[in-house]
Design an enzyme around this catalytic site. Structure first.
Site, PDB file in Angstrom:
ATOM      1  N   LYS A 197      41.087  15.679 127.518  1.00 30.94           N
ATOM      2  CA  LYS A 197      41.994  14.916 128.244  1.00 30.94           C
ATOM      3  C   LYS A 197      43.577  15.164 128.446  1.00 30.94           C
ATOM      4  CE  LYS A 197      44.452  10.711 128.008  1.00 30.94           C
ATOM      5  NZ  LYS A 197      45.207  11.504 129.093  1.00 30.94           N
ATOM      6  N   GLY A 250      50.749  15.304 120.668  1.00 34.37           N
ATOM      7  CA  GLY A 250      51.572  14.325 121.328  1.00 34.37           C
ATOM      8  C   GLY A 250      52.457  13.882 120.616  1.00 34.37           C
ATOM      9  N   GLY A 255      50.174   9.650 118.024  1.00 38.27           N
ATOM     10  CA  GLY A 255      49.226   9.994 116.947  1.00 38.27           C
ATOM     11  C   GLY A 255      49.152   8.994 115.887  1.00 38.27           C
ATOM     12  N   GLU A 272      49.067  17.196 115.892  1.00 32.62           N
ATOM     13  CA  GLU A 272      50.324  17.990 116.227  1.00 32.62           C
ATOM     14  C   GLU A 272      51.294  17.068 116.875  1.00 32.62           C
ATOM     15  OE1 GLU A 272      50.731  21.107 115.315  1.00 32.62           O
ATOM     16  OE2 GLU A 272      48.680  21.755 115.038  1.00 32.62           O
ATOM     17  N   CYS A 306      57.699  20.906 121.616  1.00 37.83           N
ATOM     18  CA  CYS A 306      57.810  20.157 120.494  1.00 37.83           C
ATOM     19  C   CYS A 306      58.636  20.916 119.667  1.00 37.83           C
ATOM     20  CB  CYS A 306      56.333  20.218 120.007  1.00 37.83           C
ATOM     21  SG  CYS A 306      55.502  21.806 119.794  1.00 37.83           S
ATOM     22  N   GLU A 403      63.409  11.587 118.245  1.00 39.75           N
ATOM     23  CA  GLU A 403      63.209  12.900 119.093  1.00 39.75           C
ATOM     24  C   GLU A 403      63.545  12.585 120.428  1.00 39.75           C
ATOM     25  OE1 GLU A 403      58.893  13.692 120.142  1.00 39.75           O
ATOM     26  OE2 GLU A 403      59.290  15.773 119.722  1.00 39.75           O
TER      27      GLU A 403
HETATM   28  P1  NAD Z   1      51.986  11.166 124.280  1.00 41.76           P
HETATM   29  O1  NAD Z   1      51.699  10.625 122.885  1.00 41.76           O
HETATM   30  O2  NAD Z   1      52.426  10.057 125.113  1.00 41.76           O
HETATM   31  O3  NAD Z   1      50.578  11.400 125.119  1.00 41.76           O
HETATM   32  C1  NAD Z   1      50.108  12.552 124.666  1.00 41.76           C
HETATM   33  C2  NAD Z   1      48.529  12.180 125.209  1.00 41.76           C
HETATM   34  O4  NAD Z   1      47.995  11.234 124.655  1.00 41.76           O
HETATM   35  C3  NAD Z   1      48.470  12.090 126.704  1.00 41.76           C
HETATM   36  O5  NAD Z   1      47.211  12.838 127.218  1.00 41.76           O
HETATM   37  C4  NAD Z   1      48.150  10.651 126.773  1.00 41.76           C
HETATM   38  O6  NAD Z   1      47.642  10.124 127.908  1.00 41.76           O
HETATM   39  C5  NAD Z   1      47.373  10.321 125.543  1.00 41.76           C
HETATM   40  N1  NAD Z   1      47.515   8.864 124.822  1.00 41.76           N
HETATM   41  C6  NAD Z   1      48.327   8.183 125.101  1.00 41.76           C
HETATM   42  N2  NAD Z   1      48.153   6.931 124.399  1.00 41.76           N
HETATM   43  C7  NAD Z   1      46.780   7.239 123.827  1.00 41.76           C
HETATM   44  C8  NAD Z   1      45.991   6.246 123.065  1.00 41.76           C
HETATM   45  N3  NAD Z   1      46.230   5.006 122.857  1.00 41.76           N
HETATM   46  N4  NAD Z   1      44.942   6.822 122.761  1.00 41.76           N
HETATM   47  C9  NAD Z   1      44.461   7.862 123.102  1.00 41.76           C
HETATM   48  N5  NAD Z   1      45.300   8.731 123.960  1.00 41.76           N
HETATM   49  C10 NAD Z   1      46.420   8.620 124.184  1.00 41.76           C
HETATM   50  O7  NAD Z   1      53.124  12.263 124.371  1.00 41.76           O
HETATM   51  P2  NAD Z   1      53.794  13.092 125.776  1.00 41.76           P
HETATM   52  O8  NAD Z   1      54.891  12.414 126.049  1.00 41.76           O
HETATM   53  O9  NAD Z   1      52.602  13.337 126.516  1.00 41.76           O
HETATM   54  O10 NAD Z   1      53.981  14.607 125.218  1.00 41.76           O
HETATM   55  C11 NAD Z   1      55.346  14.517 124.500  1.00 41.76           C
HETATM   56  C12 NAD Z   1      55.198  14.673 122.822  1.00 41.76           C
HETATM   57  O11 NAD Z   1      54.276  15.477 122.508  1.00 41.76           O
HETATM   58  C13 NAD Z   1      56.379  14.852 122.158  1.00 41.76           C
HETATM   59  O12 NAD Z   1      56.406  14.036 121.093  1.00 41.76           O
HETATM   60  C14 NAD Z   1      56.194  16.367 121.578  1.00 41.76           C
HETATM   61  O13 NAD Z   1      56.826  16.608 120.557  1.00 41.76           O
HETATM   62  C15 NAD Z   1      54.658  16.533 121.244  1.00 41.76           C
HETATM   63  N6  NAD Z   1      54.346  17.798 121.094  1.00 41.76           N
HETATM   64  C16 NAD Z   1      53.958  18.195 119.999  1.00 41.76           C
HETATM   65  C17 NAD Z   1      53.440  19.395 119.832  1.00 41.76           C
HETATM   66  C18 NAD Z   1      53.068  20.143 118.538  1.00 41.76           C
HETATM   67  O14 NAD Z   1      52.373  21.040 118.578  1.00 41.76           O
HETATM   68  N7  NAD Z   1      53.508  19.473 117.599  1.00 41.76           N
HETATM   69  C19 NAD Z   1      53.317  20.197 121.223  1.00 41.76           C
HETATM   70  C20 NAD Z   1      53.501  19.679 122.324  1.00 41.76           C
HETATM   71  C21 NAD Z   1      54.269  18.369 122.383  1.00 41.76           C
END
Ligand code: NAD
Length: 500
Positions: A197, A250, A255, A272, A306, A403
């Site tokens: 997803k 994310g 997470g 991650e 990230c 962040e």
């Molecule tokens: P987000 O947590 O809002 O969303 C990430 C994903 O999770 C999306 O696909 C979203 O639809 C899904 N999601 C949201 N709520 C959910 C739930 N309750 N259950 C299941 N899935 C759900 O993050 P974002 O805004 O898309 O991305 C930015 C974040 O990602 C930043 O915090 C960044 O640091 C992190 N990130 C981390 C890494 C790493 O390797 N550590 C890499 C890239 C991005």
């Protein structure tokens, strides 16, 4: 003046066709429609340019069912290590052959500057697929001579490494194709099947990846893509009893929610998550290179990375000079439409993200942070924000703790290595760090004291497929990339054989 909105008439006919068709769900080797849809917004104009499907729990159930069936389909189950190696190479070839289209999709969907989508994102995707193609033929167990206290008996033991099963992969929007392949490639190398997803903000390249995987002969159901919201599609995937493991990239907040939900069905988990990564600049560094490197480490993809090095700690005696040079460098970075020639920085992904970063900046300025860079507005369309450098920031301020995920660098002075280590580690996160010094001893001594998953010395923290990526503390657990990523998709089975 250059136009701030992407010139969509410059897109290839193939990319145009993908936008005009809109995205469906990719389940069991075919495109399926969902009951409702979501718009695809171009961040350079905030205009809708296409649409994607919004999957329901029933769609997730169909995708997981297809992935479970594929796990037992001899066309995948019995393909063998060399078969999986060949499949990953075929997919790498297909991505390389379609690099122009995939790069255009990333640039209009995420706002990623074209030089980055074409080189780092798509290039990194191909490299990861090829690196992971080397793993299926190297997955191995161990043998054991077994002593069991039964007189006259003889036993033999060994371990097998087996695929975990069906993987639910949930990824963010910032570098969609590359992050998709960081999950997909090691999962396929291990023999798993995947339901992915992508973020509702950026799905187009990942859907195209699924189509290419199918064309490359990866059997139906092995790689499924379900688009939709986190609340509906994401949560249904995490809760589904047919999913053996969830691998998530994310934010830390999401997470944590996923970890709690996954615990209800005892799912394995890789997380991650977010970061607040420090950069530590010593006075003995090669300053011309360090200033450019520090800026690259925070401003790449407008800070939406990230591992972005968002907190700079500078040795006090060069602090003022560094702030001045960094500000001049940042002010000169070409901001523009992602598809336009010469653009180095594009817009932020969404109006929501723009407003969030702007609010964090305003709070920081209200709390006493000094803006060293230009502050005049950029454009009257799109989600543009100037690269911003803030001095007079302390670790107590929100801007140094939260962040931001935008083009904002905070600067704080330090006096010696001990203080630098303390300031750098004074965070909830533990993803990455950069050290800038010409003293090898300083670099090694500080690197071992940083509680981060990665340390880069005299370079931004670029990914390399053999080097694991992942975090400590609130940045999560488990690793993408490297041998560790493959291990995360394998179970160990012990076998005990009685010989007499
Ligand atoms: P987000 O947590 O809002 O969303 C990430 C994903 O999770 C999306 O696909 C979203 O639809 C899904 N999601 C949201 N709520 C959910 C739930 N309750 N259950 C299941 N899935 C759900 O993050 P974002 O805004 O898309 O991305 C930015 C974040 O990602 C930043 O915090 C960044 O640091 C992190 N990130 C981390 C890494 C790493 O390797 N550590 C890499 C890239 C991005």
């Amino acid at each position: 003046m250059a136009s701030w909105s992407n010139d969509l008439t410059r897109l290839s006919a193939q990319t145009r066709g993908i936008l005009d068709r809109g995205g469906g769900l990719f389940i069991d080797g075919e495109v399926r429609q969902a009951r409702s849809s979501l718009p695809v917004i171009d961040p350079s104009s905030n205009q809708a340019i296409s649409s994607i499907a919004a999957a329901s729990a029933a769609d997730i159930d169909a995708a997981v069912g297809a992935a479970r069936a594929a796990l037992d389909n001899p066309a995948w189950r019995d393909i063998g290590p060399a078969g999986r190696e060949a499949a990953l190479h075929r997919l790498a070839d297909a991505v390389a052959a379609n690099a122009d289209v995939l790069a255009e999709l990333e640039s209009v969907d995420v706002g990623m500057p074209h030089w980055m989508s074409r080189n780092l994102d798509i290039g990194g995707t191909v490299d990861t697929l090829r690196y992971m193609a080397g793993w299926p033929t190297k997955i191995a167990g161990q043998t054991f001579d077994v002593s069991v206290p039964i007189p006259g008996s003889e036993f033999f033991g060994y371990t097998r490494r087996e695929p975990v099963g069906v993987i639910g992969a949930i990824i963010p929007w910032n570098v969609p194709l590359m992050l998709a392949v960081w999950k997909l490639a090691p999962a396929l190398a291990a023999g798993c099947t995947v339901v992915m997803k992508p973020s509702e903000e950026a799905c187009l390249s990942v859907l195209e990846l699924a189509r290419l995987a199918h064309q490359a002969g990866i059997p139906a159901g092995v790689f499924n893509v379900v688009t939709g919201t986190g609340r509906e599609a994401g949560e249904a995937l995490v809760a589904h009893p047919g999913v053996d493991k969830v691998t998530f990239t994310g934010s830390t907040a999401t997470g944590r929610r996923i970890a709690a939900k996954a615990a209800e069905t005892t799912k394995k988990l890789t997380l991650e998550l977010g970061g607040k990564s420090p950069q530590i600049l010593f006075a003995d560094a090669e300053l011309d290179e360090a200033v450019k490197g520090v800026a690259d480490a925070i401003f790449l993809n407008s800070g939406q990375v990230c591992v972005a090095g968002s907190r700079l700690y500078v040795e006090r005696r060069i602090h003022d000079a560094v702030v001045e040079r960094l500000a001049a460098h940042a002010d000169a970075l070409p901001l523009g439409a992602p598809l336009a020639e010469g653009t180095i920085l594009g817009p932020l992904v969404s109006a929501r993200q723009h407003a969030r970063v702007r609010a964090l900046l305003d709070t920081a300025i209200g709390a006493g942070a000094q803006v060293a860079t230009r502050q005049d507005p950029v454009a009257d369309v799109g989600n543009y924000l100037r690269p911003t450098i803030l001095s007079s920031v302390t670790n107590a301020m929100e801007i140094a703790r939260e962040e931001v995920f935008g083009p904002v660098l905070t600067v704080t002075p330090f006096d010696d290595l001990d203080e630098a280590a303390t300031l750098a580690n004074d965070t909830d996160y533990g993803l990455s760090a950069c050290i800038w010094t010409s003293n090898l001893s300083t670099a090694h001594r500080l690197a071992r004291r940083l509680t981060t998953g990665k340390v880069a010395v005299n370079t931004p923290p670029l990914p390399y497929p053999a080097l694991p990526e992942g975090g400590r503390k609130a940045s999560g657990y488990g690793r993408d990339l490297g041998e560790d990523a493959v291990a995360g998709f394998l179970e160990t089975k012990s076998l005990l054989i009685r010989l007499r």
